[in-house]
Design a protein around this motif. Structure first.
Motif, mmCIF file in Angstrom:
data_model
loop_
_atom_site.group_PDB
_atom_site.id
_atom_site.type_symbol
_atom_site.label_atom_id
_atom_site.label_comp_id
_atom_site.label_asym_id
_atom_site.label_seq_id
_atom_site.Cartn_x
_atom_site.Cartn_y
_atom_site.Cartn_z
ATOM 1 N N LEU B 140 -1.526 28.961 3.855
ATOM 2 C CA LEU B 140 -1.617 29.340 5.268
ATOM 3 C C LEU B 140 -1.855 30.839 5.368
ATOM 4 C CD1 LEU B 140 1.189 27.310 7.081
ATOM 5 C CD2 LEU B 140 -1.270 27.107 7.379
ATOM 6 N N ASP B 141 -1.146 31.570 4.516
ATOM 7 C CA ASP B 141 -1.309 33.011 4.491
ATOM 8 C C ASP B 141 -2.749 33.367 4.103
ATOM 9 O OD1 ASP B 141 0.051 35.483 4.803
ATOM 10 O OD2 ASP B 141 -0.251 35.794 2.644
ATOM 11 N N GLU B 142 -3.268 32.645 3.118
ATOM 12 C CA GLU B 142 -4.605 32.945 2.620
ATOM 13 C C GLU B 142 -5.679 32.682 3.680
ATOM 14 O OE1 GLU B 142 -5.532 30.943 -1.030
ATOM 15 O OE2 GLU B 142 -7.539 31.763 -1.062
ATOM 16 N N ARG B 166 -8.263 27.068 11.182
ATOM 17 C CA ARG B 166 -7.767 27.672 9.935
ATOM 18 C C ARG B 166 -6.787 26.742 9.247
ATOM 19 N NH1 ARG B 166 -8.617 33.513 9.673
ATOM 20 N NH2 ARG B 166 -9.780 34.066 11.542
ATOM 21 N N VAL B 167 -5.892 26.117 10.049
ATOM 22 C CA VAL B 167 -4.943 25.173 9.467
ATOM 23 C C VAL B 167 -5.692 24.009 8.822
ATOM 24 C CG1 VAL B 167 -3.103 23.533 10.005
ATOM 25 C CG2 VAL B 167 -3.095 25.783 11.057
ATOM 26 N N MET B 168 -6.738 23.539 9.510
ATOM 27 C CA MET B 168 -7.545 22.444 8.957
ATOM 28 C C MET B 168 -8.152 22.851 7.620
ATOM 29 S SD MET B 168 -7.539 19.658 10.566
ATOM 30 C CE MET B 168 -8.874 18.898 9.646
ATOM 31 N N ILE B 169 -8.590 24.080 7.541
ATOM 32 C CA ILE B 169 -9.201 24.544 6.297
ATOM 33 C C ILE B 169 -8.140 24.590 5.200
ATOM 34 C CG2 ILE B 169 -10.300 26.513 5.181
ATOM 35 C CD1 ILE B 169 -11.669 27.105 7.866
ATOM 36 N N ALA B 170 -6.953 25.088 5.558
ATOM 37 C CA ALA B 170 -5.864 25.119 4.584
ATOM 38 C C ALA B 170 -5.572 23.713 4.087
ATOM 39 C CB ALA B 170 -4.622 25.731 5.222
ATOM 40 N N MET B 171 -5.580 22.758 5.025
ATOM 41 C CA MET B 171 -5.274 21.390 4.659
ATOM 42 C C MET B 171 -6.333 20.836 3.711
ATOM 43 S SD MET B 171 -4.288 18.524 7.386
ATOM 44 C CE MET B 171 -3.160 19.537 8.199
ATOM 45 N N ALA B 172 -7.580 21.197 3.966
ATOM 46 C CA ALA B 172 -8.656 20.713 3.111
ATOM 47 C C ALA B 172 -8.563 21.313 1.717
ATOM 48 C CB ALA B 172 -10.008 21.049 3.745
ATOM 49 N N GLN B 196 -15.399 34.704 12.618
ATOM 50 C CA GLN B 196 -14.276 34.847 11.685
ATOM 51 C C GLN B 196 -14.163 33.643 10.753
ATOM 52 O OE1 GLN B 196 -10.885 35.312 14.200
ATOM 53 N NE2 GLN B 196 -11.694 37.160 15.166
ATOM 54 N N ILE B 197 -14.326 32.448 11.311
ATOM 55 C CA ILE B 197 -14.180 31.238 10.494
ATOM 56 C C ILE B 197 -15.293 31.170 9.441
ATOM 57 C CG2 ILE B 197 -14.241 28.706 10.563
ATOM 58 C CD1 ILE B 197 -11.681 29.644 11.702
ATOM 59 N N LEU B 198 -16.506 31.534 9.828
ATOM 60 C CA LEU B 198 -17.622 31.525 8.870
ATOM 61 C C LEU B 198 -17.324 32.464 7.707
ATOM 62 C CD1 LEU B 198 -20.769 31.527 11.187
ATOM 63 C CD2 LEU B 198 -19.804 29.630 9.898
ATOM 64 N N GLU B 199 -16.807 33.619 8.067
ATOM 65 C CA GLU B 199 -16.481 34.604 7.050
ATOM 66 C C GLU B 199 -15.400 34.070 6.096
ATOM 67 O OE1 GLU B 199 -16.458 38.380 9.195
ATOM 68 O OE2 GLU B 199 -15.061 39.034 7.640
ATOM 69 N N LEU B 200 -14.397 33.404 6.705
ATOM 70 C CA LEU B 200 -13.304 32.855 5.913
ATOM 71 C C LEU B 200 -13.816 31.803 4.933
ATOM 72 C CD1 LEU B 200 -10.190 32.558 5.504
ATOM 73 C CD2 LEU B 200 -10.296 30.733 7.181
ATOM 74 N N ILE B 201 -14.670 30.909 5.421
ATOM 75 C CA ILE B 201 -15.189 29.859 4.542
ATOM 76 C C ILE B 201 -15.944 30.485 3.378
ATOM 77 C CG2 ILE B 201 -16.841 27.942 4.398
ATOM 78 C CD1 ILE B 201 -16.024 27.169 7.244
ATOM 79 N N LYS B 202 -16.707 31.508 3.672
ATOM 80 C CA LYS B 202 -17.494 32.159 2.623
ATOM 81 C C LYS B 202 -16.603 32.818 1.572
ATOM 82 C CE LYS B 202 -21.617 34.933 2.165
ATOM 83 N NZ LYS B 202 -22.726 34.069 1.823
ATOM 84 N N GLN B 203 -15.586 33.506 2.049
ATOM 85 C CA GLN B 203 -14.640 34.152 1.123
ATOM 86 C C GLN B 203 -13.953 33.153 0.220
ATOM 87 O OE1 GLN B 203 -11.602 36.149 3.267
ATOM 88 N NE2 GLN B 203 -12.983 37.722 4.067
ATOM 89 N N LEU B 204 -13.415 32.081 0.854
ATOM 90 C CA LEU B 204 -12.660 31.089 0.090
ATOM 91 C C LEU B 204 -13.557 30.433 -0.953
ATOM 92 C CD1 LEU B 204 -10.709 29.493 3.045
ATOM 93 C CD2 LEU B 204 -9.730 30.843 1.203
ATOM 94 N N GLN B 205 -14.805 30.225 -0.573
ATOM 95 C CA GLN B 205 -15.733 29.591 -1.492
ATOM 96 C C GLN B 205 -15.975 30.467 -2.715
ATOM 97 O OE1 GLN B 205 -19.765 29.563 -0.282
ATOM 98 N NE2 GLN B 205 -20.295 27.887 -1.647
ATOM 99 N N GLN B 206 -16.204 31.765 -2.454
ATOM 100 C CA GLN B 206 -16.494 32.664 -3.568
ATOM 101 C C GLN B 206 -15.316 32.748 -4.521
ATOM 102 O OE1 GLN B 206 -17.716 36.088 -1.397
ATOM 103 N NE2 GLN B 206 -19.863 35.448 -1.334
#
Lengths: 291, 548
Positions: B140-142, B166-172, B196-206
């Motif tokens: 969740l923090d991430e 964001r919570v959904m992404i954490a869950m995934a 912001q969400i697009l940026e987050l997805i990109k970061q997490l992916q990398q």
């Protein structure tokens, strides 16, 4: 030709389209036919019934179906066909009148409560809750005691109990409908509240209302039998389907036809009503496919 | 060999009206660390393609008629249910469009997050409740939930839309999947949150070297994050190439149409605003609603200040844009002008005459002069009235037609909004979204109004349809000499259509200006933020923006 087409365009409406769709639904047409037939027979019963409804023949007693008595006779030697025909008059009348009372009060009450909302809604629904809380047997017994036993009063009393659920169903439908944008669009066209309820709200609640109505009619018929059994409704020698079934159950083992024939008639009516109800629900919803 | 290799996928829907080829011979592949965008309009089969990978399609009516989908060498389309349950959540995770409906409202966020960990199908990998909770809080923090330990026990309704996503992404991500499928994850979000969400997805992916499949109808959204793009239309792949080729060097006619439909640049029509008496004058408008969101709010009679002291005027002939994010009160301003909601204080004047405070019967003549177009063409038409009945209602009600010329008037209206006369007797459900919006527009112009308030009229439409409806609106404004207030969250659309723009935030107007002046030189930081968050259909500049 052009003029004709124009007229047709103008006549096009929900009800017209519904009728076209219904006329292609054979099951619903069968239901409609059965109900129409039952109604006609009931209306004409005094003239076409083979015997009088209280004509007894104690010597004969209960006999199985024969040429003289197509559906047999009961323990007093009364012709079953005649009794079922006379019983149908009462049962159908109770079913239709009490349900119509419930339908009119319930739909209007629910539509107004749901549409206006706020305090009006709260007060109207609390009244419904109070009526729910009243044990309805006591309510009907009281009515009978105060106003005397009267068949019309019986209809009204049953109707006055059955509308409660209808009002709740309609209210919940209306509450979700009134937030819809097409209602807001109707407001911004300047339509009055009553016009909006009539043209935009009620037609969209028809689906569940029709289904519930077809379920109410049989339950009202059985309610009448129950009340009659307690001595509050119809009294012998008059009859109704519910009463006939009740008596039929008592003698089921010796004289099964006393139960089978009224039972089959009632079931046939219920089937017909359900087919018609489902057909109407589909016909009144333009979203179901046209074939 | 790529992580996921889809080959010749065919999915047909067997319906009563015949066979619909939802997906017809689609092939693609994604490798770890790669992002594949699947772009297409509604009904193109983009979601069906991805749902089939996780066996999420309703079968019947759907039936997979052919093809393979090799994930790490194993075919997802023919594997057993147990095997599929192993893939789901573990190796392949999915994020849906609507973060509100994809979270269970009765279970706390934390409980939902740790569920896959403590009930893991593989018993050896199950975690204890404490370990799972610790892991969930970290995640969740991430994904950027502030004060994650405290938010762990909150319920879905206590989060905003962006936070929920964001919570959904954490869950995934909880089981560290190797492939993440995102089905329009930002469509329901505001433009700044979307960025912001697009940026987050990109970061997490990398960070995780995941493969990502990103489904979207919006080319602008995928420009910045996709490595490869496939464009789908009616179940087939129209184009499959790397992002830059698709955006800069496409040869496919459909892709070209998609790119051309994105509203870009300034309004081309001349400003027709007239000097003098404004048609609409709103002064110090306040519209408050009672807050029933919690029992405490109800008891204290708290109020939500949806519109708080807004003054504005609209000149005759002008197209005024009103922009703001969800909850800014922009729709309430429109409804207050239309007198559809009771206003708390302030006044609204139409052509110099105050109309606020009039009773509903006094309002009837004014209603004829101002009309509204709503956002959702599915909800704004009565499903049990034919087009004819819908269009006749305003005409008859305001006495603008009689039985002799009504037919002709309705036909005229249908011509005006570009609907076939023959479809007069059809019901709304028989039309597509764009056609329905045309019906709604026809109803709005039926009374020959002077003012039209359009509340997000194109937000629910596909991009090519959106362009057509916008052009129709501009055309009608010119032909019928209309004045318009255009409410939207989509800044590109507003720029394309408006002469002047107002920006709203939390119930107040914060900035106003001629459209092009405002775009070139926004003063308020909030406006700058909004403008810079607009996704552009240009991969180079988008990438720069996301990495900065």
């Amino acid at each position: 030709m052009d003029r004709l087409q124009a007229m047709e365009e103008k006549g096009s409406s929900l009800w017209r389209d519904a009728w076209i769709k219904l006329s292609k639904n054979y099951l619903a047409l069968f239901g409609l036919g059965v109900i129409a037939l039952l109604c006609i027979v009931s209306l004409l019963t005094p003239w076409i019934a083979p015997y009088g409804y209280e004509e007894q023949n104690l010597m004969l007693g209960a006999t199985a179906p024969s040429l003289e008595h197509w559906l047999g006779t009961d323990i007093f030697g009364r012709d079953m066909l005649t009794r079922i025909m006379y019983g149908g008059r009462v049962s159908l009348m109770v079913g239709f009148i009490a349900t119509a009372v419930a339908l009119v009060i319930g739909v209007l009450w629910g539509a107004i409560a749901g549409f206006v909302g706020g305090r009006v809604d709260a007060v109207m629904m609390r009244i419904v809750d109070i009526m729910y809380a009243l044990p309805f047997m006591i309510f009907i017994v009281l009515l009978m005691v105060v106003f005397g036993r009267n068949i019309l009063l019986l209809f009204l009393a049953i109707g006055a109990v059955e509308w409660l659920t209808m009002a709740r169903i309609v209210r919940s439908q209306v509450m979700s409908l009134r937030k819809q944008e097409f209602v807001e669009a109707a407001y911004s066209l300047g339509l009055s509240q009553w016009t909006i309820i009539r043209r935009h709200i009620i037609p969209n609640t028809l689906g569940p209302v029709i289904v519930y109505t077809t379920l109410t009619i049989p339950s009202v018929m059985l309610l009448e039998a129950f009340l009659s059994f307690l001595g509050l409704g119809i009294q012998p020698p008059e009859s109704s389907w519910g009463l006939l079934i009740n008596y039929g159950v008592e003698t089921m083992e010796e004289y099964p036809w006393l139960l089978i024939f009224p039972g089959v008639t009632l079931s046939l009516t219920l089937f017909a009503l359900n087919f018609l109800g489902d057909g109407l629900r589909d016909a009144l919803d333009p979203r179901t496919s046209k074939d | 060999m790529a992580l996921l290799d889809v080959n010749g996928l065919k999915i047909y829907f067997h319906t009563r009206d015949g066979v619909v080829k939802a997906v017809d011979d689609v092939s693609f592949s994604v490798d770890s660390g790669e992002t594949l965008a699947i772009v297409g309009e509604s009904g193109s089969g983009k979601s069906v393609t991805c749902y089939s990978l996780l066996d999420l399609l309703p079968k019947p009516p759907a039936k997979i008629e052919g093809g393979t989908a090799l994930f790490d060498g194993e075919d997802l389309l023919s594997c057993s249910l147990e095997r599929m349950q192993h893939f789901r959540g573990n190796d392949i995770a999915i994020i849906f469009q609507d973060p509100m409906t994809s979270l269970n409202p009765f279970i706390s966020i934390g409980e939902q997050l740790i569920e896959p960990l403590i009930y893991h199908p593989d018993k050896a990998r199950r975690l204890s409740r404490e370990d799972a909770s610790k892991r969930a809080v970290e995640l969740l923090d991430e994904v950027g939930i502030v004060d994650a330990p405290a938010r762990f026990n909150c319920y879905a309704h206590e989060f905003s839309g962006g936070m929920r996503q964001r919570v959904m992404i954490a869950m995934a991500l909880i089981n560290e999947p190797r492939l993440l499928i995102c089905d329009e994850p930002t469509t329901a979000l505001d433009v700044t949150i979307q960025a912001q969400i697009l940026e987050l997805i990109k970061q997490l992916q990398q960070k995780r070297d995941m493969a990502v499949i990103f489904i979207s109808h919006d080319l602008g959204v995928v420009a910045g994050i996709a490595d490869n793009v496939i464009v789908m239309c009616e179940g087939t792949v129209r184009e499959a190439a790397d992002t830059e080729s698709v955006f800069y060097r496409t040869s496919d006619s459909y892709t070209k149409r998609l790119l051309a439909a994105i509203p870009e640049g300034a309004k081309t029509m001349a400003n027709r605003a007239e000097e003098g008496q404004p048609l609409i004058e709103v002064s110090h408008l306040k519209t408050y609603f009672n807050d029933y969101s919690s029992p405490a709010a109800r008891a204290e009679k708290r109020q939500v200040k949806a519109v708080d002291d807004v003054s504005l005027s609209i000149q005759r002939g002008e197209i005024l844009g009103l922009v703001g994010e969800s909850g800014s009160g922009k729709s309430t301003v429109g409804r207050s002008i239309m007198q559809l909601v009771p206003i708390t204080s302030g006044s609204v004047s139409f052509n110099g005459t105050p109309i606020s405070g009039l009773s509903s019967s006094q309002l009837v003549p004014w209603r004829q002069r101002m009309q509204m177009i709503f956002q959702d063409p599915y909800a704004s038409l009565n499903p049990r009235m034919t087009v004819y009945q819908t269009l006749v209602e305003p005409l008859l009600y305001h006495g603008l037609a009689n039985s002799n010329n009504i037919e002709q008037q309705v036909q005229q209206l249908m011509d005006d909004v570009g609907l076939a006369r023959a479809s007069m007797r059809k019901y709304p459900h028989e039309f597509s979204g764009g056609q329905r919006q045309r019906i709604a527009i026809g109803r709005a112009i039926a009374t020959k109004p002077e003012l039209i308030i359009a509340d997000e009229p194109v937000s629910a439409l596909d991009v090519t349809i959106q362009a057509q409806v916008l052009d129709l609106i501009l055309d009608l404004v010119e032909r019928h000499n209309l004045t318009m207030m255009f409410i939207s969250h989509d800044l590109s659309v507003v720029r394309y259509i408006s002469d002047r723009v107002l920006v709203m935030q939390r119930g107040s107007l914060i900035e106003e200006g001629k459209t092009e002046t405002l775009w070139a030189n926004p003063k308020e930081p909030y406006t700058k933020n909004l403008l810079s968050a607009i996704p552009l259909a240009d991969p180079k500049s988008e990438r720069e923006r996301l990495s900065s």
